[in-house]
Scaffold this active site. Sequence first.
Site, PDB file in Angstrom:
ATOM      1  N   ASP A  10     -11.649  -1.390   4.027  1.00 40.40           N
ATOM      2  CA  ASP A  10     -10.438  -0.593   3.900  1.00 40.40           C
ATOM      3  C   ASP A  10      -9.418  -1.454   3.133  1.00 40.40           C
ATOM      4  OD1 ASP A  10      -8.374   1.413   4.563  1.00 40.40           O
ATOM      5  OD2 ASP A  10      -7.624  -0.126   5.914  1.00 40.40           O
ATOM      6  N   ASP A  12      -5.314  -0.687   2.769  1.00 39.52           N
ATOM      7  CA  ASP A  12      -3.963  -0.797   3.314  1.00 39.52           C
ATOM      8  C   ASP A  12      -3.975  -1.261   4.760  1.00 39.52           C
ATOM      9  OD1 ASP A  12      -2.722   0.068   0.946  1.00 39.52           O
ATOM     10  OD2 ASP A  12      -3.180   2.146   1.431  1.00 39.52           O
TER      11      ASP A  12
END
Length: 253
Positions: A10, A12
């Site tokens: 991932d 953010d």
Amino acid sequence: MAELQALLFDVDGTLSDTERDGHRIAFNMAFEEAGLDWDWSESLYGELLAVTGGKERIRFYLEKFNTAFQKPDDYDQFVKDLHAAKTKFYTQLMGEGKIPLRTGVERLINEARETGMRMAVVTTTTPENVTALLTNTLGPDSESWFEVIAAGDIVPAKKPAPDIYDWALEQMNLKPEQAIAFEDSYNGILSSAGANLRTIVTINEYTKNDDFSQAELVLNHMGEPDEPFEVLSGDAKGKTYLDLDLVKMIAEV
């Protein structure tokens, strides 16, 4: 027991603390440029993070927190333009070096690359944001280190739906047991776990109270040899920082 073949990251909050110090600031810059008096404080932004995706977050804000705002006739285009301006400012912040990688991230990525471990990015943020982060932290050619960039609107249903992880696995011709995900939020772990992926979580200020009961390991950050992580849940096998050896031990149970 399947052998680990790929790391799925991932972006953010996981690779970088982009939410508070990047996206939030860029949203406010876009609002100001558009002549809007909106200001997303740190606490408000924490509530807005219940929704994934920038355009979706703007809509959520207007539906729940700023209901008095008179939506223009071309509402969809209005939201799209605001989000495009936000992406422009986010890229600008990245280029100015305002948003560094989190502790241990660069070390783990470099170790994976040096050993030939396959890698992918799996995120709801836009491809432009991914490019901005990678090129301004890891170098101009770093995007090529990742076999797949699964980002933005590549699938209709964003996290917490598992679709983006399912798509990445399909593109890489991998089974879930051959990969491991790295996440930072409740929506993220719902998405990765929904795709039957083992998941390592590194929390941040916005997600520290989320439910990560489905994660294999929950840490405050990935750690460094001289900056040990704190284990919040799971078994770190006596390690003090997250290296590829520990990742394999967790993934290949």
